[in-house]
Scaffold this motif. Structure first.
Motif, PDB file in Angstrom:
ATOM      1  N   ALA A   4     -35.992 -21.399  53.012  1.00  0.00           N
ATOM      2  CA  ALA A   4     -34.931 -20.544  53.219  1.00  0.00           C
ATOM      3  C   ALA A   4     -33.487 -21.618  53.469  1.00  0.00           C
ATOM      4  CB  ALA A   4     -35.315 -20.519  54.537  1.00  0.00           C
ATOM      5  N   ALA A   5     -33.543 -22.391  53.141  1.00  0.00           N
ATOM      6  CA  ALA A   5     -32.443 -23.976  53.174  1.00  0.00           C
ATOM      7  C   ALA A   5     -32.752 -23.495  51.150  1.00  0.00           C
ATOM      8  CB  ALA A   5     -32.970 -24.914  53.268  1.00  0.00           C
ATOM      9  N   ALA A   6     -33.590 -23.400  51.088  1.00  0.00           N
ATOM     10  CA  ALA A   6     -33.730 -23.963  49.340  1.00  0.00           C
ATOM     11  C   ALA A   6     -32.976 -22.472  48.594  1.00  0.00           C
ATOM     12  CB  ALA A   6     -34.697 -24.124  48.824  1.00  0.00           C
ATOM     13  N   ILE A   7     -33.237 -20.697  49.368  1.00  0.00           N
ATOM     14  CA  ILE A   7     -32.825 -20.161  48.851  1.00  0.00           C
ATOM     15  C   ILE A   7     -31.480 -19.938  49.153  1.00  0.00           C
ATOM     16  CG2 ILE A   7     -32.614 -17.327  49.470  1.00  0.00           C
ATOM     17  CD1 ILE A   7     -35.351 -17.412  49.799  1.00  0.00           C
ATOM     18  N   VAL A   8     -30.734 -20.170  50.415  1.00  0.00           N
ATOM     19  CA  VAL A   8     -29.257 -20.744  50.629  1.00  0.00           C
ATOM     20  C   VAL A   8     -28.907 -21.843  49.498  1.00  0.00           C
ATOM     21  CG1 VAL A   8     -27.483 -21.596  52.670  1.00  0.00           C
ATOM     22  CG2 VAL A   8     -29.493 -20.151  52.651  1.00  0.00           C
ATOM     23  N   VAL A   9     -29.264 -22.629  49.241  1.00  0.00           N
ATOM     24  CA  VAL A   9     -28.612 -23.574  48.580  1.00  0.00           C
ATOM     25  C   VAL A   9     -28.332 -22.710  46.323  1.00  0.00           C
ATOM     26  CG1 VAL A   9     -29.037 -25.844  46.154  1.00  0.00           C
ATOM     27  CG2 VAL A   9     -28.953 -26.052  49.426  1.00  0.00           C
ATOM     28  N   ILE A  10     -29.933 -22.238  46.261  1.00  0.00           N
ATOM     29  CA  ILE A  10     -29.309 -21.251  45.519  1.00  0.00           C
ATOM     30  C   ILE A  10     -28.601 -20.024  45.480  1.00  0.00           C
ATOM     31  CG2 ILE A  10     -30.810 -19.614  43.824  1.00  0.00           C
ATOM     32  CD1 ILE A  10     -33.137 -20.745  44.837  1.00  0.00           C
ATOM     33  N   ALA A  11     -28.126 -19.721  46.851  1.00  0.00           N
ATOM     34  CA  ALA A  11     -27.276 -18.589  46.585  1.00  0.00           C
ATOM     35  C   ALA A  11     -26.024 -18.957  46.280  1.00  0.00           C
ATOM     36  CB  ALA A  11     -26.941 -18.220  48.164  1.00  0.00           C
ATOM     37  N   TRP A  12     -25.451 -20.216  46.937  1.00  0.00           N
ATOM     38  CA  TRP A  12     -24.238 -21.311  47.382  1.00  0.00           C
ATOM     39  C   TRP A  12     -24.018 -21.641  45.094  1.00  0.00           C
ATOM     40  CZ3 TRP A  12     -19.720 -21.908  49.118  1.00  0.00           C
ATOM     41  CH2 TRP A  12     -20.009 -21.930  50.902  1.00  0.00           C
ATOM     42  N   LEU A  13     -25.024 -21.704  44.225  1.00  0.00           N
ATOM     43  CA  LEU A  13     -25.100 -22.176  43.388  1.00  0.00           C
ATOM     44  C   LEU A  13     -24.403 -20.714  41.829  1.00  0.00           C
ATOM     45  CD1 LEU A  13     -28.077 -24.822  42.650  1.00  0.00           C
ATOM     46  CD2 LEU A  13     -25.788 -25.102  41.938  1.00  0.00           C
ATOM     47  N   VAL A  14     -25.187 -19.396  42.269  1.00  0.00           N
ATOM     48  CA  VAL A  14     -24.803 -18.396  41.840  1.00  0.00           C
ATOM     49  C   VAL A  14     -23.216 -18.046  42.706  1.00  0.00           C
ATOM     50  CG1 VAL A  14     -25.387 -15.741  42.302  1.00  0.00           C
ATOM     51  CG2 VAL A  14     -27.160 -17.434  41.873  1.00  0.00           C
ATOM     52  N   SER A  15     -23.132 -18.843  43.635  1.00  0.00           N
ATOM     53  CA  SER A  15     -21.682 -18.016  43.955  1.00  0.00           C
ATOM     54  C   SER A  15     -20.321 -19.573  43.475  1.00  0.00           C
ATOM     55  CB  SER A  15     -21.042 -18.298  45.549  1.00  0.00           C
ATOM     56  OG  SER A  15     -19.593 -17.734  45.950  1.00  0.00           O
ATOM     57  N   LEU A  16     -20.723 -20.193  42.927  1.00  0.00           N
ATOM     58  CA  LEU A  16     -20.215 -21.041  42.480  1.00  0.00           C
ATOM     59  C   LEU A  16     -19.694 -20.333  40.406  1.00  0.00           C
ATOM     60  CD1 LEU A  16     -20.927 -24.559  43.700  1.00  0.00           C
ATOM     61  CD2 LEU A  16     -19.312 -23.241  44.153  1.00  0.00           C
ATOM     62  N   ALA A  17     -21.625 -20.142  40.353  1.00  0.00           N
ATOM     63  CA  ALA A  17     -21.239 -19.763  39.260  1.00  0.00           C
ATOM     64  C   ALA A  17     -20.797 -17.874  38.564  1.00  0.00           C
ATOM     65  CB  ALA A  17     -22.416 -19.157  38.328  1.00  0.00           C
ATOM     66  N   SER A  18     -20.664 -17.510  40.121  1.00  0.00           N
ATOM     67  CA  SER A  18     -19.602 -16.473  39.723  1.00  0.00           C
ATOM     68  C   SER A  18     -18.341 -16.478  39.719  1.00  0.00           C
ATOM     69  CB  SER A  18     -20.671 -15.146  40.779  1.00  0.00           C
ATOM     70  OG  SER A  18     -20.009 -15.655  42.348  1.00  0.00           O
ATOM     71  N   ILE A  19     -17.397 -17.222  40.730  1.00  0.00           N
ATOM     72  CA  ILE A  19     -16.565 -17.870  40.580  1.00  0.00           C
ATOM     73  C   ILE A  19     -15.351 -17.974  39.648  1.00  0.00           C
ATOM     74  CG2 ILE A  19     -16.061 -20.030  40.994  1.00  0.00           C
ATOM     75  CD1 ILE A  19     -13.406 -18.704  43.039  1.00  0.00           C
ATOM     76  N   TYR A  20     -16.864 -19.081  38.177  1.00  0.00           N
ATOM     77  CA  TYR A  20     -16.372 -19.644  37.226  1.00  0.00           C
ATOM     78  C   TYR A  20     -16.372 -18.227  36.164  1.00  0.00           C
ATOM     79  CZ  TYR A  20     -16.669 -21.761  32.600  1.00  0.00           C
ATOM     80  OH  TYR A  20     -17.038 -21.958  31.772  1.00  0.00           O
ATOM     81  N   THR A  21     -17.406 -17.860  36.676  1.00  0.00           N
ATOM     82  CA  THR A  21     -16.631 -16.311  35.581  1.00  0.00           C
ATOM     83  C   THR A  21     -15.999 -15.322  36.031  1.00  0.00           C
ATOM     84  OG1 THR A  21     -18.773 -14.451  36.692  1.00  0.00           O
ATOM     85  CG2 THR A  21     -19.515 -16.238  35.014  1.00  0.00           C
TER      86      THR A  21
END
Length: 111
Positions: A4-21
């Motif tokens: 569950a913690a790994a999924i949250v970290v991945i969600a944060w990375l996706v969120s950061l990637a989406s703000i970049y795009t």
């Protein structure tokens, strides 16, 4: 609880990637950052739930049976790592909700 913690970290990375795009104008007329906030909030809530049920899973309580003080103590005590994960989950839910509510406005800044 680790997955569950790994999924949250991945969600944060996706969120950061989406703000970049969104800021780099890679996406066209779709504000991905605002939608990533919903996913971030959901992942934070799942992590919160996993932490809150941890004590319940480690008890030997049988429905209808007596409850020992040891079982009560196990249900309420968290390790330092779990307390840090809980804090991280709280922050994730709060920031995810803010991103979910106001993240689409980032595209107006870039316009």
């Amino acid at each position: 609880m680790i997955p569950a913690a790994a999924i949250v970290v991945i969600a944060w990375l996706v969120s950061l990637a989406s703000i970049y795009t969104d800021l780099a104008s890679i996406t066209d007329q779709i504000s991905l950052f605002g939608r990533s906030g919903a996913v971030l909030t959901l992942c934070g809530v799942v992590l919160e739930y996993k932490i809150s049920t941890k004590g319940q899973q480690e008890t030997s309580y049988k429905p209808g049976g007596p409850v020992s003080l040891g079982d009560v103590g196990k249900a309420t005590l968290l390790t330092d790592r779990e307390k840090n994960l809980q804090y991280f989950a709280h922050i994730t839910v709060i920031l995810g909700t803010l991103i979910w509510g106001f993240g689409d406005l980032i595209s107006l800044v870039n316009a």
